[in-house]
Structure formats: structure tokens, C-alpha cells
Design an enzyme around this catalytic site. Structure first.
Site, PDB file in Angstrom:
ATOM      1  N   ILE A 153     -49.353   2.543   3.053  1.00  0.00           N
ATOM      2  CA  ILE A 153     -49.154   3.565   2.266  1.00  0.00           C
ATOM      3  C   ILE A 153     -48.405   4.557   3.001  1.00  0.00           C
ATOM      4  CG2 ILE A 153     -50.603   5.089   1.094  1.00  0.00           C
ATOM      5  CD1 ILE A 153     -51.703   2.733   0.570  1.00  0.00           C
ATOM      6  N   GLY A 159     -51.686   3.559  -8.081  1.00  0.00           N
ATOM      7  CA  GLY A 159     -50.525   3.670  -7.173  1.00  0.00           C
ATOM      8  C   GLY A 159     -51.423   3.628  -5.805  1.00  0.00           C
ATOM      9  N   GLU A 160     -50.933   4.404  -4.787  1.00  0.00           N
ATOM     10  CA  GLU A 160     -51.378   3.915  -3.501  1.00  0.00           C
ATOM     11  C   GLU A 160     -51.317   2.475  -2.894  1.00  0.00           C
ATOM     12  OE1 GLU A 160     -55.534   5.428  -3.637  1.00  0.00           O
ATOM     13  OE2 GLU A 160     -54.685   7.310  -4.547  1.00  0.00           O
ATOM     14  N   GLY A 161     -51.397   1.224  -3.787  1.00  0.00           N
ATOM     15  CA  GLY A 161     -51.762   0.118  -3.783  1.00  0.00           C
ATOM     16  C   GLY A 161     -52.822  -0.897  -4.482  1.00  0.00           C
TER      17      GLY A 161
END
Lengths: 318, 318
Positions: B51, B285-287
Site C-alpha cells: 500500500i 481502494g487500498e488494494g
């Protein structure tokens, strides 16, 4: 379904460190799971995958690309750990059980007679019911049975109406001539049993197979233990449809794991009002699509029950 | 990419105990993974999630529903294990690293000046490049940065063309007035830097952010180590798009993990020619969407490398 746990889970979801709704369907999935498990912060630690296998008299009509002896060969493959569902069960930490239902006694060819007697269908339903581990916290039911897309197409047509051609597809891969033969077989089954199959459980008996009845029994048993169920593909969904048609709300504890490449699966799911979690072109059966969806459910529950709240993390909530 | 491993994996896939093609996209995914890992029977044992966090001068224009201090607060949440991506990384056995890039020095407001100097964008690319563990066997790059959907929309518009409104969405949840402001901000950025941003890496510098540049650096580094990458959502895909535009084939080692609810993500993926593995309405988001797709990849590889062949299992192959 526990409405208090559901309300608690909804409240918790609103406090987690993410913008509202940002986890999309994972949020709904975790709240649904919480409602069935009776706690606002559930865990998923004991998935069970059950594979039921059956043989089909209707194979005599030339409806499959594979010979019927593949059913028992694949059961051996399940038992030795070599099939796709073995790998997926292991990958997602599920216990896997296999039940072969009288493979030496195929169902009757449903173009000639009801596939099962009353005794046979009840025995298969009971095998399914008894196969569910009451300590499981999520259930996947899968199947193996050469000829069973023909059977599932007939059951779906009986339950939802429409023409044989609306529900019949290529299964493991029949050619155009095979598809045409298969559609005709389904139509003849529907015509022969037209009166009886107005009752969805009679449709399961007259047109289904032992593994379909066993899946229906297992899905019903899971409901009685508050165990959420992930549906697999076309055949599993057709078996579940007979429960849905028999009793409204019978599948409230059920999500659709994936959309199969078998054409009419989308039609079954739409009739059941279930939106599939995955759509990756699988058409294997064995519970494979549902087992893959265990990963999605696992992720949803991990986020819901493991994330910090805005207050815990000291994050401004916008 | 290893064509010998790919051919070996394709041959193996054809011998596994399933009808041809019955595992759908899992088959393509496993073969693709095998081709990058250089073996016909790969394993996935060391996923890495990275991240990157950055702050954005363009927040001064009122483009986000959240205040900029949430970036550093969420970095603390990542470090303490409280965010969604922590739970997903743990659920799928991934090592997770967090890199906060000069959070006290936001990028310049791109409506006034280039977001980054040459030195700044190079430093961010290097941070990303160096963050990749050469021993990882799959990489997820994620991000956190209040304001970064604005930046990503501008980068996507620069790279693919079209109007600001085609690429600008609600991000973490701006209202209609916020969306209108945000679209205007993107249009002004595109106009101000019109000459420079014909070069995709200059688009990343003038309109992007440190976390976008770092993701691009990490994705490029993964290529140099033959580490397959799973793209996350809108921002990650916009960063990757700058590589794609800079060099044809730069994303051959990349799959799209999911389709985000952020409206223009579909447009980016379509321009990249990537079909997402999941579509579950995530927009965090954040992966997170890519980490969830680790489960799909894990299942695909488990089936490919673990299943028995027809010969091994003694199953007739139709």
C-alpha cells in the site's frame, strides 16, 4: 434468520473504517451471513463441501459427451483427491465429503417412466439431509452424474415453465446433434409426466436424479441448522429451484456462488432472484464455482468482523 | 514470459480430469500465471500486498468527501491492522507492506502547477520499484490518498483522451456539487498541462500523485522479476495506464482483479484490454479488490497444479 444479529451487523458495518458502501456486495454478504449465524460479528471456520453422485437412466438416449462409467470413475478421483473440487476445498479450508448414491442402479429413463419411485426419492433426500454436519458454518453442495444436465434442464422447465429448448444446453460439451437429441429428450419427459410435475417435488422425483434430490435435502437441512449455503451451477440451482417452488423463502439462507457457462443457468438464477457472486465461465459442477465463492465470503466476513471502527482507529469519518 | 512453460501448462491443462474448458477463466489464469513463473505447474506461496499513501494539493479545491488528514490516519490504521486490506491480506496469506510517501508535503495543486517536480516523481517511482520483494510470487499494489480519484481521473483523461467528465466520478462519495467541482478541476488540470501530458510519464508527474507513481514503479519492477500483478481499482488502473501508454505490452504480466463501482474504471480496463475477475461493487481502494481476487488466482493455480490427469485417475476422457 436472526433479525437482532442482522441489525447489530448493519450497525457495525456503518462504523467500520471505510466510506459507506465502499465494500459493495461484501457488506451485504457479511450482514446476510451474520443474520443466519445469529451474531453481529461472525466467523467462518468450518466450511463443508458435500459432493453427491448419481447415475441417470436417460443416458441411454445419448444425451452426454461422456460415458456413464465416468460417474464412478470421478467418485474415485474425488476420494483420491485428484478432482478440481478437492483442490478448491483444500484452498479454502473446507471439509469435503463424497456420497455416491446407488451408482449401480441408475434412475429410470425419464422418457419411459418416473426417474425415481417415492421410496427412492425419499431415500436420496434423506441421504442429503443426513450428510450435513450440524457444526458446519457454511455449506457447498456439489454433484457428479453423467447425464445430469439433462435431468436438471427437465426439472427447471417443470418448475419454471417454458419450452425444453429454453433450459437445455451443451452440458459437458455435446455437439449440435447431441443438443438437439437432448432437447427432444427433455420435451418428451415433460410431456410424459405433465400431470405429476405440477408439484415441484414430484418434478424432482419424475425428472431429477438421486444427486439432485440429495442436494435439495442437504440445502433444506442446512436451513434447519441456520447454515448458510452457496449454490453451485446449473444442476445444483435446478435442485434448489424445486425447494423454492415448493415453499416461498425456502432459499433465503442461500446465495448464488457463480454464474455457469451453461446457458440456462442465468435463467434459473433470475427466477430465484439470486445475483451470482462470480462469473468466470465455469461449467464443471462438483461444487467448484461455489467453492471458489467461499473465498469471496471469507473475505467479506474477515473485513466485517476484523476491521477497526472509526472510533477504534481514530479516523475521521468524513 | 516463458513460452515453454506456457506450452507445458497448456498441455497439462488439456489432460486434467474435467471436460475441456470446464474451468473457464481459471484455466487461462493458471496458464498465464505459469507463463510468468516459468514452470508448467506453478505454486503461489508468497503474495505481496503493498500500500502506497500520498497526499494531494488538489484537495484545496474541495474535491473529496473526506478531509486530507484521513490519509495519515488510515496509514496508522494499516499499521495497526484495522483496515479492510489488513483483513484481506491475512485471509489470503499475503505479506502486507505500507509505504507513506512524504505525507507532510502534499503534491502541488495541479490546477496551479505540476503536481510533482522531476525529482519528486522519480523518487516516488523508485520507492515503488524498491518496495517489491523479488521473492514474491504475485503482487497487489494498493493506495490511500484523499483526493486521489481526482488525480487518477486526470491521468486517465491525459492518457486515453476524452473529456474530464468521461473520467471523473464520485470517489469516496462526493455529492452532485462536489462532482461538478471535481470535473472542473480535472478539466483545468488537463488544460494547464496540455503540452507536457502528451507524454504519459509526464501525465503521471503533472497530474498524478506520489502513490500513483509508486504503484507504477512497483508494477514495472514486478515485470523485471517475472512477478504477476493483480490490478486493483480506478486509481491503481490509472497508474498502470501510464505504463501501458508509455510502452506497448508493459502490462502483459498484469490481470485486472475487479471492476470498481467508480464509473470510469470500466473505461480504463476496456482501454487496457483487461477483463476484470470480480465485479462486486467495491470502491475502497487500498488494494482491496485485487486482494480479494487473490482467492480466485489461488483457486485457479490449485486446480491447475493439483488436479489429477485422466491417465493418473483412470477416468475416461470422453
Amino acid at each position: 434468520k436472526n433479525t437482532e444479529a442482522q441489525a447489530g451487523a448493519e450497525a457495525r458495518n456503518g462504523q467500520l473504517t471505510k466510506p459507506p458502501g465502499a465494500l459493495g456486495r461484501l457488506e451485504d454478504l457479511a450482514i446476510w451471513y451474520a443474520s443466519w449465524r445469529g451474531t453481529d460479528r461472525p466467523e467462518m471456520k468450518a466450511p463443508q463441501v458435500i459432493i453427491f453422485a448419481g447415475n441417470h437412466g436417460v443416458c441411454a438416449q445419448g444425451v452426454s459427451a461422456f460415458p456413464p462409467e465416468v460417474t464412478v470413475q470421478m467418485v474415485a478421483n474425488f476420494e483420491h483427491g485428484g478432482a478440481a473440487i478437492n483442490q478448491l476445498s483444500k484452498a479454502f479450508g473446507a471439509k469435503m465429503d463424497v456420497h455416491a448414491l446407488d451408482l449401480d442402479t441408475p434412475t429410470a429413463d425419464f422418457t419411459q417412466a418416473p426417474a425415481m419411485t417415492e421410496e427412492e426419492v425419499v431415500a436420496a433426500l434423506q441421504t442429503g439431509w443426513n450428510a450435513v454436519d450440524p457444526n458446519a458454518d457454511v455449506l457447498v453442495t456439489g454433484e457428479m452424474g453423467i447425464g445430469n444436465t439433462t435431468s436438471a434442464a427437465a426439472v427447471a422447465a417443470a418448475v419454471f415453465g417454458g419450452e425444453a429448448g429454453d433450459w437445455t444446453g451443451r452440458g459437458t460439451g455435446v455437439d449440435d446433434a447431441g443438443l438437439s437429441r437432448k432437447t427432444d429428450v427433455v420435451a418428451r419427459g415433460l410431456a410424459l409426466h405433465a400431470d405429476a410435475i405440477k408439484d415441484p417435488l414430484q418434478a424432482l422425483r419424475c425428472l431429477g436424479g438421486r444427486e439432485l434430490a440429495a442436494m435439495a435435502g442437504a440445502i433444506a437441512a442446512a436451513r434447519s441448522c441456520s447454515i448458510p449455503v452457496i449454490l453451485d451451477g446449473f444442476i445444483c440451482s435446478a435442485a434448489a429451484a424445486s425447494l423454492h417452488a415448493a415453499q416461498d423463502g425456502a432459499l433465503d439462507h442461500v446465495v448464488a456462488g457463480h454464474l455457469s457457462a451453461e446457458g440456462a443457468h442465468a435463467n434459473i438464477l433470475s427466477n430465484l432472484g439470486k445475483d451470482p457472486l462470480l462469473s468466470l465461465g465455469l461449467r464443471l459442477g462438483e461444487g467448484s464455482g461455489a467453492a471458489l465463492a467461499l473465498g469471496v465470503l471469507k473475505g467479506a466476513i474477515a473485513c466485517h468482523s476484523g476491521m477497526a471502527t472509526f472510533a477504534e482507529a481514530g479516523v475521521a469519518d468524513g
